[in-house]
Scaffold this motif. Sequence first.
Motif, short mmCIF file in Angstrom:
data_model
loop_
_atom_site.label_atom_id
_atom_site.label_comp_id
_atom_site.label_asym_id
_atom_site.label_seq_id
_atom_site.Cartn_x
_atom_site.Cartn_y
_atom_site.Cartn_z
N GLY A 7 52.23 41.18 35.80
CA GLY A 7 51.90 39.77 35.88
C GLY A 7 51.41 39.43 37.28
N ALA A 8 50.34 40.11 37.71
CA ALA A 8 49.83 39.95 39.08
C ALA A 8 48.87 38.77 39.15
CB ALA A 8 49.15 41.23 39.55
N GLY A 9 49.45 37.58 39.04
CA GLY A 9 48.69 36.35 39.27
C GLY A 9 48.83 35.95 40.72
N ALA A 10 48.99 34.66 40.97
CA ALA A 10 49.04 34.18 42.35
C ALA A 10 50.21 34.78 43.12
CB ALA A 10 49.14 32.65 42.34
N LEU A 11 51.43 34.64 42.60
CA LEU A 11 52.60 35.16 43.30
C LEU A 11 52.63 36.68 43.30
CD1 LEU A 11 55.28 34.83 44.73
CD2 LEU A 11 56.37 34.43 42.50
N GLY A 12 52.31 37.28 42.15
CA GLY A 12 52.31 38.74 42.07
C GLY A 12 51.34 39.38 43.04
N CYS A 13 50.17 38.78 43.19
CA CYS A 13 49.18 39.31 44.13
C CYS A 13 49.62 39.11 45.58
CB CYS A 13 47.83 38.66 43.90
SG CYS A 13 46.96 39.31 42.45
N THR A 14 50.31 38.00 45.85
CA THR A 14 50.83 37.78 47.20
C THR A 14 51.82 38.87 47.58
OG1 THR A 14 50.52 35.38 47.07
CG2 THR A 14 52.17 36.18 48.62
N ILE A 15 52.76 39.16 46.69
CA ILE A 15 53.74 40.22 46.94
C ILE A 15 53.06 41.58 46.94
CG2 ILE A 15 55.77 41.37 45.98
CD1 ILE A 15 56.73 38.60 45.06
N GLY A 16 52.18 41.80 45.97
CA GLY A 16 51.50 43.09 45.87
C GLY A 16 50.64 43.40 47.08
N ASN A 30 47.29 42.96 35.40
CA ASN A 30 46.96 41.62 34.93
C ASN A 30 46.06 41.73 33.71
OD1 ASN A 30 45.31 38.92 34.94
ND2 ASN A 30 47.02 38.52 36.31
N ARG A 31 46.19 40.79 32.79
CA ARG A 31 45.37 40.83 31.58
C ARG A 31 43.93 40.40 31.81
NH1 ARG A 31 48.69 37.21 27.44
NH2 ARG A 31 48.60 35.86 29.27
N SER A 32 43.66 39.71 32.92
CA SER A 32 42.32 39.20 33.18
C SER A 32 41.41 40.29 33.72
CB SER A 32 42.38 38.05 34.19
OG SER A 32 41.08 37.72 34.65
N ALA A 33 40.42 40.69 32.93
CA ALA A 33 39.49 41.72 33.37
C ALA A 33 38.69 41.27 34.59
CB ALA A 33 38.53 42.08 32.23
N ALA A 34 38.33 39.99 34.63
CA ALA A 34 37.55 39.48 35.77
C ALA A 34 38.34 39.56 37.07
CB ALA A 34 37.12 38.04 35.50
N ALA A 59 44.29 47.83 40.98
CA ALA A 59 44.52 46.85 39.92
C ALA A 59 44.10 47.42 38.58
CB ALA A 59 43.76 45.56 40.22
N SER A 60 44.76 46.98 37.53
CA SER A 60 44.46 47.48 36.19
C SER A 60 44.87 46.46 35.14
CB SER A 60 45.19 48.80 35.95
OG SER A 60 44.92 49.31 34.64
N THR A 61 44.25 46.58 33.97
CA THR A 61 44.67 45.82 32.79
C THR A 61 45.46 46.70 31.82
OG1 THR A 61 42.61 46.34 31.63
CG2 THR A 61 42.64 44.30 32.93
N ASP A 62 45.57 47.99 32.14
CA ASP A 62 46.13 48.97 31.21
C ASP A 62 47.35 49.68 31.79
OD1 ASP A 62 46.63 50.86 29.27
OD2 ASP A 62 44.81 52.04 29.65
N PRO A 63 48.54 49.43 31.29
CA PRO A 63 49.74 50.11 31.80
C PRO A 63 49.65 51.63 31.72
CG PRO A 63 50.36 48.26 30.40
CD PRO A 63 48.88 48.44 30.25
#
Length: 316
Positions: A7-16, A30-34, A59-63
């Motif tokens: 779930g690498a959205g706003a917070l996930g990307c900040t930590i990541g 993250n599910r968003s390909a863009a 980054a990836s959309t595929d576990p």
Amino acid sequence: MKICILGAGALGCTIGATLSDAGHDTWLLNRSAAHVEAMNRDGLNVHDERGERRVKVQASTDPAEIGPVDLLVVLVKSFHTAEAMAGAMALVGPHTLVLSLQNGLGHEDILADAVGRSQVLAGKTYVGGVLLAPGCIRSGVTGKHTYIGELDGTLTPRVQAIANAFNAAGLATTVSDSILGTMWDKLLINVATGALTGITRLTYGQLYSEPLLKATALAAVEEAIAVATVAGVRLGLTHADATWNLASQGLPASFKTSMLQSLEKGSVTEIEFINGAVVRWGQRHGVPTPVNATLVACMKGIERAMADHPQEEANA
């Protein structure tokens, strides 16, 4: 340490981004390909107190592309936890630790059902993030603390190792021997600001300049503290004013809560896991929670209007 942010959205990307900068083998899922394509192509564009910079990330959309990790940090929205974990089991090996840093209460039980309680850790973070565009975030890490712990409160080498790694990366992290109390402390922060900013559509700067809204926030927090006290939860935050002040520390006036960000994206919110959790615990322990119940009702009304008239809400 091999780490994946689920779930690498706003917070996930900040930590990541912070962990990637420190040299950890960090993946942003993250599910968003863009969003994923932008990060892999250009790096993650980070805006913070140091200015603007690009951080090289994976980054990836595929576990399945990532495979088993040492640490899976779960940051999906509360209502997506079970679904997200069901689709992410390729990330989980026999020694993978699964750490929830999500808002609200109850995620640890959902995760335990998925991977076994012995592999689950719980935590709360006051780090902030705003997704400005695909592959671009505003980051709030400085002065914001993270707390993690074993579900039974024991102080173990494995949770201390994670805290040490986070601290070395610049994420101020403390191991808690009372993670339920810690989770309630973070819940109080969300109770203070989340629903009010969602209902009013105000940024932090706007919210904190309105005395009437402060009074409502304090009333909601006081209800939550009363519920936790009767329930026997050991709180670190015991005064509504302290909670209100802590909620804004280190964040810019332009900061938007995750609840407001959800509405702006046309998504339902985590209201049931935040103010709704206060209402449910209040009912369980015989503590009235009229302010929180009203905030929940207002947010559910907004979600209903958004569902019935999505275009109108998007333009609001």
